[in-house]
Scaffold this active site. Structure first.
Site, PDB file in Angstrom:
ATOM      1  N   LYS A 108      -6.693 -25.287  -0.285  1.00 43.94           N
ATOM      2  CA  LYS A 108      -5.754 -26.220   0.347  1.00 43.94           C
ATOM      3  C   LYS A 108      -6.492 -27.421   0.948  1.00 43.94           C
ATOM      4  O   LYS A 108      -5.962 -28.529   0.975  1.00 43.94           O
ATOM      5  CB  LYS A 108      -4.920 -25.487   1.399  1.00 43.94           C
ATOM      6  CG  LYS A 108      -3.957 -24.478   0.791  1.00 43.94           C
ATOM      7  CD  LYS A 108      -2.927 -25.178  -0.113  1.00 43.94           C
ATOM      8  CE  LYS A 108      -1.944 -24.236  -0.756  1.00 43.94           C
ATOM      9  NZ  LYS A 108      -0.958 -24.904  -1.613  1.00 43.94           N
ATOM     10  N   ARG A 115       5.374 -20.243 -14.695  1.00 38.72           N
ATOM     11  CA  ARG A 115       4.891 -19.379 -15.773  1.00 38.72           C
ATOM     12  C   ARG A 115       5.961 -18.464 -16.359  1.00 38.72           C
ATOM     13  O   ARG A 115       6.082 -18.334 -17.572  1.00 38.72           O
ATOM     14  CB  ARG A 115       3.733 -18.484 -15.259  1.00 38.72           C
ATOM     15  CG  ARG A 115       2.481 -19.231 -14.943  1.00 38.72           C
ATOM     16  CD  ARG A 115       1.528 -18.368 -14.146  1.00 38.72           C
ATOM     17  NE  ARG A 115       2.120 -17.942 -12.875  1.00 38.72           N
ATOM     18  CZ  ARG A 115       1.474 -17.336 -11.912  1.00 38.72           C
ATOM     19  NH1 ARG A 115       0.199 -17.042 -12.062  1.00 38.72           N
ATOM     20  NH2 ARG A 115       2.089 -17.005 -10.791  1.00 38.72           N
ATOM     21  N   GLY A 161      11.039 -20.197  -4.235  1.00 43.80           N
ATOM     22  CA  GLY A 161      10.464 -20.687  -2.975  1.00 43.80           C
ATOM     23  C   GLY A 161      10.698 -22.167  -2.758  1.00 43.80           C
ATOM     24  O   GLY A 161      11.747 -22.716  -3.113  1.00 43.80           O
ATOM     25  N   TYR A 196      -7.945 -18.672   0.548  1.00 44.23           N
ATOM     26  CA  TYR A 196      -6.853 -19.635   0.357  1.00 44.23           C
ATOM     27  C   TYR A 196      -7.145 -21.027   0.927  1.00 44.23           C
ATOM     28  O   TYR A 196      -6.900 -22.044   0.265  1.00 44.23           O
ATOM     29  CB  TYR A 196      -5.630 -19.025   1.026  1.00 44.23           C
ATOM     30  CG  TYR A 196      -4.368 -19.851   1.069  1.00 44.23           C
ATOM     31  CD1 TYR A 196      -3.537 -19.961  -0.046  1.00 44.23           C
ATOM     32  CD2 TYR A 196      -3.971 -20.472   2.254  1.00 44.23           C
ATOM     33  CE1 TYR A 196      -2.348 -20.683   0.023  1.00 44.23           C
ATOM     34  CE2 TYR A 196      -2.786 -21.190   2.324  1.00 44.23           C
ATOM     35  CZ  TYR A 196      -1.985 -21.292   1.209  1.00 44.23           C
ATOM     36  OH  TYR A 196      -0.822 -22.009   1.286  1.00 44.23           O
ATOM     37  N   ASP A 215       1.548 -22.184 -17.775  1.00 42.06           N
ATOM     38  CA  ASP A 215       0.593 -21.785 -16.732  1.00 42.06           C
ATOM     39  C   ASP A 215      -0.181 -23.045 -16.342  1.00 42.06           C
ATOM     40  O   ASP A 215      -1.011 -23.536 -17.113  1.00 42.06           O
ATOM     41  CB  ASP A 215      -0.346 -20.696 -17.258  1.00 42.06           C
ATOM     42  CG  ASP A 215      -1.304 -20.217 -16.179  1.00 42.06           C
ATOM     43  OD1 ASP A 215      -1.420 -20.899 -15.128  1.00 42.06           O
ATOM     44  OD2 ASP A 215      -1.947 -19.162 -16.383  1.00 42.06           O
ATOM     45  N   LEU A 216       0.102 -23.547 -15.189  1.00 40.94           N
ATOM     46  CA  LEU A 216      -0.475 -24.842 -14.768  1.00 40.94           C
ATOM     47  C   LEU A 216      -1.964 -24.767 -14.434  1.00 40.94           C
ATOM     48  O   LEU A 216      -2.584 -25.782 -14.130  1.00 40.94           O
ATOM     49  CB  LEU A 216       0.309 -25.411 -13.574  1.00 40.94           C
ATOM     50  CG  LEU A 216       1.726 -25.880 -13.922  1.00 40.94           C
ATOM     51  CD1 LEU A 216       2.555 -26.107 -12.653  1.00 40.94           C
ATOM     52  CD2 LEU A 216       1.688 -27.161 -14.759  1.00 40.94           C
ATOM     53  N   ILE A 238       6.476 -20.381   5.274  1.00 38.70           N
ATOM     54  CA  ILE A 238       7.751 -20.522   4.559  1.00 38.70           C
ATOM     55  C   ILE A 238       8.194 -19.118   4.143  1.00 38.70           C
ATOM     56  O   ILE A 238       7.421 -18.390   3.506  1.00 38.70           O
ATOM     57  CB  ILE A 238       7.604 -21.373   3.274  1.00 38.70           C
ATOM     58  CG1 ILE A 238       6.866 -22.689   3.550  1.00 38.70           C
ATOM     59  CG2 ILE A 238       8.968 -21.635   2.639  1.00 38.70           C
ATOM     60  CD1 ILE A 238       6.450 -23.445   2.278  1.00 38.70           C
TER      61      ILE A 238
END
Ligand SMILES: NC(=O)C1=CN([C@@H]2O[C@H](COP(=O)(O)OP(=O)(O)OC[C@H]3O[C@@H](n4cnc5c(N)ncnc54)[C@H](OP(=O)(O)O)[C@@H]3O)[C@@H](O)[C@H]2O)C=CC1
Ligand SMILES: CCCCCCCCCCCCCCCC(=O)[C@@H](N)CO
Length: 308
Positions: free
Chosen positions: A175, A46, A25, A171, A75-76, A204
């Site tokens: 954000k 990941r 992406g 979501y 894995d952040l 996107i």
């Protein structure tokens, strides 16, 4: 260029660009475009198989043998692992801090509020806010320690940090949280000459978007359908352009530009009075920022520099 100049050059050739969420992406497109410009690029995500494929693609954008292109699996959402990963990536650069950090990891599982468990709601905070925070946290500390004065930190949010509607209760809060973090860091990181940017894309057409479409309520699809969306390559290019312009909040199409400069779809209490407040606020807050918030931090930055 001065410490607080808005138009510091964004030169990435020979610089280490660290990208959280770079295997597909937006993040992968960004990685490729930075490599095209001669940057050293680290991508983090990941899944190792996706990373291997992404690194092979990134290699096709290499401009010089000296460019360091690396991929790290992490894995952040895990702060300790995220900190370890940025340090590991910096080893290839004599342990010098990253020059620029881009937080692109994230994901959206839209749904109706009452049909989504509280646990699932919280996961969305982890996937978006927590990955963003963890991508930049250790890296910024390293940038500060190294005294790098022209670093950039780009946090990827969404136009859904300026408005929200049915389907996005999972979501949007994550954000908005990223937007809050960017606002605070823009001011605070002036201490170290690090510029912070908040990137707010609209749709996107990425692998992540294809996945979210599979679970998105029809009503949400209908409402957002007017937004045709853009390719990851196009959106990454807009991000880079915004950073080059020195914009704090980066939007690139009508919806984002209009949302960023209005109250969005938030209902007003009293149209006339609130129009007046909007007018006053538009004039007053930049002055207050200059005098107080930014002014105080600039004073503190000077004191810090004198001590060094
Ligand atoms: N697509 C859209 O319409 C929009 C997207 N955005 C935002 O833009 C950003 C990029 O979106 P998009 O390109 O669609 O995303 P994709 O889902 O296509 O790619 C996301 C990338 O992040 C990685 N990633 C996800 N979670 C983690 C994690 N916990 N730790 C490490 N890496 C992770 C993924 O790899 P892996 O799964 O292997 O970890 C992948 O490389 C996101 O922040 C998204 O919220 C904003 C507006 C619109
Ligand atoms: C002048 C204005 C005209 C009014 C038009 C209003 C259009 C609304 C478009 C909503 C777009 C939502 C994009 C969501 C992106 C995102 O973050 C998700 N895909 C999650 O990943």
């Amino acid at each position: 260029m001065g410490l607080f100049s808005r138009s510091k050059r964004f030169d990435v050739a020979g610089k280490h660009c660290y990208i959280g969420g770079g295997s597909e992406g937006l993040g992968l497109s960004l990685a490729c475009q930075l490599a095209d410009r001669g940057a050293h690029v680290t991508i983090v995500s990941r899944n190792q198989a996706k990373l291997d494929k992404a690194l092979a693609e990134l290699e096709t954008h290499r401009q010089a043998a000296s460019q360091v292109l690396q991929a790290h699996a992490c894995d952040l959402t895990n702060p300790a692992a995220a900190a370890e990963t940025v340090r590991a990536a910096c080893k290839a650069h004599a342990s010098s801090s990253p020059d620029h950090i881009f937080a692109c990891a994230g994901g959206s599982v839209p749904g109706l509020f009452t049909e989504t468990s509280a646990e699932e709601h919280w996961k969305c905070m982890e996937w978006n806010f927590r990955t963003c925070l963890n991508t930049v946290h250790e890296g910024i500390k390293l940038m500060k320690e190294d005294g790098k004065r022209d670093g950039r930190v780009v946090l990827t949010s969404s136009v859904l940090a300026y408005m929200s509607f049915i389907g996005y209760s999972t979501y949007s809060p994550s954000k908005y949280a990223i937007r809050g973090l960017a606002e605070a860091l823009r001011n605070e990181l002036m201490l170290y000459g690090i510029s912070v940017h908040l990137f707010a894309p609209a749709t996107i057409h990425s692998p992540g978007f294809d996945r979210e479409q599979q679970v998105k309520p029809e009503v949400t699809k209908k409402i957002e359908g007017v937004d045709e969306g853009n390719s990851p390559d196009y959106v990454a290019k807009q991000m880079i352009k915004g950073v080059e312009r020195g914009d704090f909040a980066i939007t690139y199409e009508l919806v984002g530009n209009a949302l960023r400069n209005s109250r969005g779809i938030t209902p007003r209490n009293n149209l006339h009075l609130e129009f007046l407040y909007a007018f006053i606020g538009t004039l007053i807050f930049p002055i207050w920022r200059w005098l107080s918030a930014d002014g105080e931090v600039k004073k503190m930055a000077k004191q810090l520099q004198q001590k060094q």
